[in-house]
Enzyme design. Structure first.
Site, PDB file in Angstrom:
ATOM      1  N   ASP A 155     -34.513 -17.029 -18.482  1.00 22.73           N
ATOM      2  CA  ASP A 155     -34.097 -15.693 -18.928  1.00 22.73           C
ATOM      3  C   ASP A 155     -32.941 -15.211 -18.061  1.00 22.73           C
ATOM      4  OD1 ASP A 155     -35.725 -13.178 -20.567  1.00 22.73           O
ATOM      5  OD2 ASP A 155     -34.139 -12.658 -19.155  1.00 22.73           O
ATOM      6  N   ILE A 156     -31.948 -14.614 -18.692  1.00 23.16           N
ATOM      7  CA  ILE A 156     -30.752 -14.152 -17.974  1.00 23.16           C
ATOM      8  C   ILE A 156     -31.063 -12.949 -17.071  1.00 23.16           C
ATOM      9  CG2 ILE A 156     -29.799 -12.480 -19.637  1.00 23.16           C
ATOM     10  CD1 ILE A 156     -27.117 -13.996 -19.370  1.00 23.16           C
ATOM     11  N   GLY A 161     -40.686  -3.395 -27.180  1.00 24.72           N
ATOM     12  CA  GLY A 161     -39.660  -3.741 -26.193  1.00 24.72           C
ATOM     13  C   GLY A 161     -38.806  -4.939 -26.578  1.00 24.72           C
ATOM     14  N   GLN A 162     -38.847  -5.331 -27.863  1.00 20.25           N
ATOM     15  CA  GLN A 162     -38.040  -6.488 -28.282  1.00 20.25           C
ATOM     16  C   GLN A 162     -36.573  -6.084 -28.385  1.00 20.25           C
ATOM     17  OE1 GLN A 162     -39.248  -8.323 -31.985  1.00 20.25           O
ATOM     18  NE2 GLN A 162     -37.891 -10.086 -31.686  1.00 20.25           N
ATOM     19  N   HIS A 210     -39.452 -15.063 -29.700  1.00 22.54           N
ATOM     20  CA  HIS A 210     -39.482 -15.845 -28.458  1.00 22.54           C
ATOM     21  C   HIS A 210     -40.708 -15.469 -27.645  1.00 22.54           C
ATOM     22  CE1 HIS A 210     -37.099 -12.189 -27.918  1.00 22.54           C
ATOM     23  NE2 HIS A 210     -37.604 -12.130 -26.698  1.00 22.54           N
ATOM     24  N   HIS A 245     -42.083 -15.151 -23.816  1.00 24.13           N
ATOM     25  CA  HIS A 245     -41.732 -15.080 -22.393  1.00 24.13           C
ATOM     26  C   HIS A 245     -42.830 -15.785 -21.599  1.00 24.13           C
ATOM     27  CE1 HIS A 245     -38.715 -11.667 -22.552  1.00 24.13           C
ATOM     28  NE2 HIS A 245     -39.344 -11.456 -23.691  1.00 24.13           N
TER      29      HIS A 245
HETATM   30  P1  DGP Z   1     -37.067  -9.255 -25.489  1.00 27.39           P
HETATM   31  O1  DGP Z   1     -36.807  -7.934 -24.816  1.00 27.39           O
HETATM   32  O2  DGP Z   1     -38.527  -9.620 -25.538  1.00 27.39           O
HETATM   33  O3  DGP Z   1     -36.402  -9.320 -26.842  1.00 27.39           O
HETATM   34  O4  DGP Z   1     -36.406 -10.343 -24.547  1.00 27.39           O
HETATM   35  C1  DGP Z   1     -35.100 -10.774 -24.655  1.00 27.39           C
HETATM   36  C2  DGP Z   1     -34.795 -11.472 -23.377  1.00 27.39           C
HETATM   37  O5  DGP Z   1     -33.646 -12.282 -23.593  1.00 27.39           O
HETATM   38  C3  DGP Z   1     -34.440 -10.550 -22.202  1.00 27.39           C
HETATM   39  O6  DGP Z   1     -35.416 -10.722 -21.187  1.00 27.39           O
HETATM   40  C4  DGP Z   1     -33.087 -11.010 -21.731  1.00 27.39           C
HETATM   41  C5  DGP Z   1     -32.910 -12.328 -22.423  1.00 27.39           C
HETATM   42  N1  DGP Z   1     -31.538 -12.599 -22.834  1.00 27.39           N
HETATM   43  C6  DGP Z   1     -30.727 -11.818 -23.587  1.00 27.39           C
HETATM   44  N2  DGP Z   1     -29.541 -12.419 -23.788  1.00 27.39           N
HETATM   45  C7  DGP Z   1     -29.616 -13.622 -23.164  1.00 27.39           C
HETATM   46  C8  DGP Z   1     -28.704 -14.702 -23.022  1.00 27.39           C
HETATM   47  O7  DGP Z   1     -27.567 -14.695 -23.514  1.00 27.39           O
HETATM   48  N3  DGP Z   1     -29.133 -15.772 -22.289  1.00 27.39           N
HETATM   49  C9  DGP Z   1     -30.394 -15.826 -21.740  1.00 27.39           C
HETATM   50  N4  DGP Z   1     -30.701 -16.914 -21.043  1.00 27.39           N
HETATM   51  N5  DGP Z   1     -31.266 -14.835 -21.856  1.00 27.39           N
HETATM   52  C10 DGP Z   1     -30.886 -13.746 -22.562  1.00 27.39           C
END
Ligand code: DGP
Length: 114
Positions: A30-31, A93-94, A100, A102
Site C-alpha cells: 500500500d502506498i 472508507g473505500q 481489494h 487490506h
Molecule cells: P481503500 O480506502 O480501502 O479504498 O484503500 C485504498 C488504498 O489504496 C489506500 O490505502 C491507499 C492505496 N493506494 C491508492 N493509490 C495507490 C497507488 O497508486 N499505489 C498503491 N500501491 N497503493 C495505492
C-alpha cells in the site's frame, strides 16, 4: 477498466511493489501504509466493491482471503496475528473502487476500528 488505478497496476502501466501474483490476483504494498506491513490483495477481474460482488465471484473472494493468510504466513505474521479489511463504499472508507483486501500486520490492532 479504463481509469482504474488498480487495473493499471495489474497491467503494469503503473508501478508497484508486488509481493505476490497468480492467475487470480495481485498483491502489492500500500502506498500509504497503516502498519509496518500493509499490502493490498486485488483480483485481476475488476469489480467495484464487495457490494458489487456476485455469485460468480465466490471463488475469487475465497481465493483473496486464502492469499492473505498465505502472505501473512510467508512473512512470519501467522502466530502473532494480523488484520484483514475490506472497506466498502463511502461510509466504509473505500477510496479506490476496485475491490481489494487490506492485509495489515506488524503492530497491535484495536477493535472496533475507527
Ligand atoms: P481503500 O480506502 O480501502 O479504498 O484503500 C485504498 C488504498 O489504496 C489506500 O490505502 C491507499 C492505496 N493506494 C491508492 N493509490 C495507490 C497507488 O497508486 N499505489 C498503491 N500501491 N497503493 C495505492
Amino acid at each position: 477498466m479504463k481509469n482504474c488505478i488498480f487495473c493499471k497496476i495489474i497491467s503494469g502501466d503503473l508501478p508497484s511493489s508486488k509481493v505476490f501474483e497468480d492467475e487470480t490476483c495481485v498483491a502489492f504494498k500500500d502506498i500509504h501504509p497503516q502498519a509496518p506491513f500493509h499490502v493490498l490483495i486485488v483480483p485481476r477481474e475488476h469489480f467495484d466493491s464487495l457490494d458489487k460482488a456476485e455469485e460468480k465471484h465466490k471463488e475469487t473472494l475465497g481465493h483473496l482471503l486464502l492469499t492473505a493468510a498465505e502472505i501473512a504466513r510467508r512473512e512470519g505474521f501467522s502466530q502473532k496475528g494480523y488484520r484483514v479489511v475490506i472497506n466498502t463504499n463511502a461510509d466504509g472508507g473505500q477510496t479506490v473502487f476496485h475491490l481489494h483486501v487490506h492485509l495489515l500486520a506488524g503492530r497491535i490492532f484495536v477493535f472496533p476500528p475507527g
